[in-house]
Enzyme design. Structure first.
Site, PDB file in Angstrom:
ATOM      1  N   LYS A  40     -14.785 -64.650  20.418  1.00  0.00           N
ATOM      2  CA  LYS A  40     -15.983 -64.974  19.626  1.00  0.00           C
ATOM      3  C   LYS A  40     -16.300 -66.450  19.774  1.00  0.00           C
ATOM      4  O   LYS A  40     -15.424 -67.298  19.545  1.00  0.00           O
ATOM      5  CB  LYS A  40     -15.742 -64.614  18.161  1.00  0.00           C
ATOM      6  N   TYR A  49     -23.848 -60.286   8.596  1.00  0.00           N
ATOM      7  CA  TYR A  49     -23.115 -60.639   7.378  1.00  0.00           C
ATOM      8  C   TYR A  49     -24.111 -61.158   6.336  1.00  0.00           C
ATOM      9  O   TYR A  49     -24.358 -60.532   5.306  1.00  0.00           O
ATOM     10  CB  TYR A  49     -22.037 -61.674   7.705  1.00  0.00           C
ATOM     11  N   ASN A  52     -14.385 -74.401  10.426  1.00  0.00           N
ATOM     12  CA  ASN A  52     -13.687 -74.863   9.222  1.00  0.00           C
ATOM     13  C   ASN A  52     -12.177 -74.996   9.352  1.00  0.00           C
ATOM     14  O   ASN A  52     -11.492 -75.239   8.368  1.00  0.00           O
ATOM     15  CB  ASN A  52     -14.028 -73.929   8.063  1.00  0.00           C
ATOM     16  N   THR A  53     -11.650 -74.813  10.553  1.00  0.00           N
ATOM     17  CA  THR A  53     -10.237 -75.106  10.812  1.00  0.00           C
ATOM     18  C   THR A  53     -10.222 -76.247  11.819  1.00  0.00           C
ATOM     19  O   THR A  53     -10.696 -76.077  12.946  1.00  0.00           O
ATOM     20  CB  THR A  53      -9.513 -73.864  11.387  1.00  0.00           C
ATOM     21  N   SER A 103     -14.743 -70.813  14.573  1.00  0.00           N
ATOM     22  CA  SER A 103     -15.076 -71.182  13.199  1.00  0.00           C
ATOM     23  C   SER A 103     -15.000 -72.695  13.046  1.00  0.00           C
ATOM     24  O   SER A 103     -14.052 -73.311  13.534  1.00  0.00           O
ATOM     25  CB  SER A 103     -14.111 -70.524  12.218  1.00  0.00           C
ATOM     26  N   THR A 128     -22.933 -64.957  17.910  1.00  0.00           N
ATOM     27  CA  THR A 128     -22.140 -66.158  17.762  1.00  0.00           C
ATOM     28  C   THR A 128     -21.550 -66.254  16.362  1.00  0.00           C
ATOM     29  O   THR A 128     -21.961 -65.523  15.468  1.00  0.00           O
ATOM     30  CB  THR A 128     -23.018 -67.426  17.931  1.00  0.00           C
ATOM     31  N   ASN A 129     -20.691 -67.242  16.221  1.00  0.00           N
ATOM     32  CA  ASN A 129     -20.206 -67.635  14.897  1.00  0.00           C
ATOM     33  C   ASN A 129     -21.286 -68.492  14.202  1.00  0.00           C
ATOM     34  O   ASN A 129     -22.418 -68.566  14.682  1.00  0.00           O
ATOM     35  CB  ASN A 129     -18.887 -68.409  15.059  1.00  0.00           C
ATOM     36  N   THR A 130     -20.913 -69.149  13.119  1.00  0.00           N
ATOM     37  CA  THR A 130     -21.860 -70.010  12.386  1.00  0.00           C
ATOM     38  C   THR A 130     -22.060 -71.332  13.133  1.00  0.00           C
ATOM     39  O   THR A 130     -21.264 -71.703  13.992  1.00  0.00           O
ATOM     40  CB  THR A 130     -21.317 -70.308  10.984  1.00  0.00           C
ATOM     41  N   PHE A 174     -10.637 -69.807   6.510  1.00  0.00           N
ATOM     42  CA  PHE A 174      -9.710 -68.689   6.783  1.00  0.00           C
ATOM     43  C   PHE A 174      -8.769 -68.416   5.608  1.00  0.00           C
ATOM     44  O   PHE A 174      -7.543 -68.321   5.785  1.00  0.00           O
ATOM     45  CB  PHE A 174      -8.866 -68.955   8.040  1.00  0.00           C
ATOM     46  N   ASN A 180     -20.824 -71.916   4.689  1.00  0.00           N
ATOM     47  CA  ASN A 180     -19.468 -71.678   4.189  1.00  0.00           C
ATOM     48  C   ASN A 180     -18.472 -72.589   4.874  1.00  0.00           C
ATOM     49  O   ASN A 180     -18.615 -72.934   6.043  1.00  0.00           O
ATOM     50  CB  ASN A 180     -19.082 -70.202   4.349  1.00  0.00           C
TER      51      ASN A 180
HETATM   52  C1  LIG Z   1     -18.801 -66.568   4.017  1.00  0.00           C
HETATM   53  C2  LIG Z   1     -18.608 -66.342   5.474  1.00  0.00           C
HETATM   54  C3  LIG Z   1     -17.316 -66.241   5.982  1.00  0.00           C
HETATM   55  C4  LIG Z   1     -17.125 -66.028   7.340  1.00  0.00           C
HETATM   56  N1  LIG Z   1     -15.850 -65.901   7.815  1.00  0.00           N
HETATM   57  C5  LIG Z   1     -15.647 -65.635   9.128  1.00  0.00           C
HETATM   58  C6  LIG Z   1     -14.350 -65.433   9.628  1.00  0.00           C
HETATM   59  O1  LIG Z   1     -13.358 -65.459   8.895  1.00  0.00           O
HETATM   60  N2  LIG Z   1     -14.206 -65.201  10.963  1.00  0.00           N
HETATM   61  C7  LIG Z   1     -15.271 -65.133  11.815  1.00  0.00           C
HETATM   62  O2  LIG Z   1     -15.098 -64.895  13.014  1.00  0.00           O
HETATM   63  N3  LIG Z   1     -16.526 -65.307  11.359  1.00  0.00           N
HETATM   64  C8  LIG Z   1     -16.736 -65.543  10.049  1.00  0.00           C
HETATM   65  N4  LIG Z   1     -18.009 -65.715   9.585  1.00  0.00           N
HETATM   66  C9  LIG Z   1     -19.130 -65.699  10.545  1.00  0.00           C
HETATM   67  C10 LIG Z   1     -19.785 -64.324  10.651  1.00  0.00           C
HETATM   68  O3  LIG Z   1     -18.888 -63.359  11.127  1.00  0.00           O
HETATM   69  C11 LIG Z   1     -21.020 -64.388  11.595  1.00  0.00           C
HETATM   70  O4  LIG Z   1     -20.579 -64.717  12.889  1.00  0.00           O
HETATM   71  C12 LIG Z   1     -22.027 -65.437  11.141  1.00  0.00           C
HETATM   72  O5  LIG Z   1     -22.130 -65.472   9.739  1.00  0.00           O
HETATM   73  C13 LIG Z   1     -23.406 -65.167  11.715  1.00  0.00           C
HETATM   74  O6  LIG Z   1     -23.904 -63.931  11.273  1.00  0.00           O
HETATM   75  P1  LIG Z   1     -24.954 -63.788  10.056  1.00  0.00           P
HETATM   76  O7  LIG Z   1     -26.051 -64.751  10.316  1.00  0.00           O
HETATM   77  O8  LIG Z   1     -25.364 -62.344  10.095  1.00  0.00           O
HETATM   78  O9  LIG Z   1     -24.187 -64.120   8.819  1.00  0.00           O
HETATM   79  C14 LIG Z   1     -18.234 -65.925   8.220  1.00  0.00           C
HETATM   80  C15 LIG Z   1     -19.534 -66.024   7.708  1.00  0.00           C
HETATM   81  C16 LIG Z   1     -19.724 -66.223   6.354  1.00  0.00           C
HETATM   82  C17 LIG Z   1     -21.134 -66.317   5.832  1.00  0.00           C
END
Ligand SMILES: Cc1cc2nc3c(=O)[nH]c(=O)nc-3n(C[C@H](O)[C@H](O)[C@H](O)COP(=O)(O)O)c2cc1C
Length: 369
Positions: free
Chosen positions: A222, A326, A184-185, A182, A250-252, A120, A116
């Protein structure tokens, strides 16, 4: 049933449209008394053995919804109805913003992953705070509020931007998360450097304390899986130094190399953060490193690639008190939490530990013994 629905309907749709459709069904069900009572009874049966206390909050269990699914806090009861033990809303920014141009969400079905670059997209902290203030909860669930930087705000003014969101949202948050991870910013992840992170977290802590009287709002940060190991240690040390309550790992990831991705390269080459199964190993590694560094001084939240109860159990043994997911929800559907809770209760019953709390970090304790 859900795999069929996924393959026949969702998989053929644009992933973002599928998200909005599924989320609107969930919200509709949660607004309909008979439906929501039935759905919660089936999907969210409680296991007393899984009761969890974390961040000063009492929860039905350790497994929550990660940030990004409910960005504007429109479906908290719906997600609680599906069995999530806590719901982290956001990321919310001080100013409303549309996010990146579409298409910005991609399914890597063969890898059980997602990429993704949403950027935000959200209604801004004033609107989200008003919604949270007006909320009349149907299901009892902890609500985390995840905040980030408005895209058009220069990096030099990031602190004030986060402070604005804190002042608006902290009163409605069971816990607050500073998201600096994240991808993407532009420039956001630079805020993870300790010299930038220290003034940011200090200011957010002060703003939360100034705004909310009568209780102390737990504050977490995070982090990204792409941090070098020494930087993970540095953030952990800073979190302890500043008296933070926890770290979410972690985040992505922006990484693609070495993940053995099976999906076509036109997909894996998309810019953005990769989540789901390919992230599992690195997220677990970062969690283990954090726990080795800080032990029980911080509440650790494990997220990244969770698919099964075994994955949740593994994170708990590695040091996580709370676990989030998620992407797994996209592939596994509405029975996901139920399966995880069942499996986890069975795991705990078969383990030498009397409670989940006792199991937290057990892997590390064994190594040290
Ligand atoms: C479509 C999408 C949007 C996300 N948006 C945010 C976000 O706005 N803020 C954030 O901290 N993490 C965001 N995440 C990251 C998730 O909170 C999580 O850290 C990450 O996807 C790893 O978990 P998972 O493998 O279970 O998806 C997003 C993930 C996805 C897939």
């Amino acid at each position: 049933m859900y795999p069929l629905l996924f393959h026949l309907i969702f998989r053929r749709m644009d992933p973002e449209k599928a998200h909005h459709l599924a989320f609107s069904w969930i919200r509709l069900a949660a607004r309909t008394p008979v439906l929501r009572t039935f759905a919660a009874a089936v999907l969210a049966p409680r296991h007393t053995a899984l009761r969890t206390e974390a961040l000063g909050l009492r929860m039905h269990g350790p497994f929550g919804l990660a940030a990004g699914f409910d960005k504007n806090a429109t479906g908290i009861d719906g997600m609680a109805m599906l069995g999530f033990d806590h719901v982290e809303i956001g990321t919310v920014t001080a100013q409303p913003q549309p996010g990146n141009p579409k298409r910005r969400l991609f399914r890597l079905v063969a890898d059980r992953g997602l990429i993704n670059r949403m950027g935000f997209n959200n209604e801004g902290s004033a609107a989200v705070a008003a919604r949270l203030a007006a909320r009349r909860p149907v299901f009892r669930t902890a609500v985390g509020v995840n905040i980030g930087k408005t895209k058009v705000v220069p990096e030099g003014e990031a602190v004030a931007d986060y402070v604005t969101s804190t002042e608006r949202l902290a009163p409605h948050a069971d816990y607050l998360v500073v998201n600096v991870s994240s991808p993407n910013t532009p420039g956001l992840r630079n805020l993870q450097a300790v010299d930038q992170l220290k003034p940011l977290l200090t200011a957010v802590r002060e703003a939360a304390d100034r705004t909310v009287t009568g209780r102390r709002v737990p504050l977490l940060v995070k982090i990204a899986p792409d941090l070098a190991d020494e930087d993970v240690d540095a953030v952990a040390d800073l979190a302890v130094e500043l008296g933070l309550d926890g770290v979410i790992a972690t985040n992505t990831t922006i990484a693609r190399d070495g993940l053995g991705l099976a999906s076509p390269s036109r997909l894996t080459a998309e810019t953005g953060g990769l989540s789901g199964a390919p992230l599992k190993a690195r997220s677990l590694e970062v969690l283990r490193r954090l726990y080795a560094r800080v032990g029980d001084r911080l509440t650790l939240v494990g997220v990244g690639g969770i698919e099964t109860a075994d994955d949740v159990w593994e994170r708990i043994l590695a040091g996580a008190t709370l676990v989030q997911g998620y992407s797994g929800f996209i592939y596994r559907g509405p029975f996901w939490c139920r399966e995880i809770h069942r499996g986890l209760a069975a795991r705990l019953a078969a383990s030498p530990y009397a409670t989940l709390a006792e199991a937290v970090g057990a892997d590390a304790h064994k190594e040290n013994a």
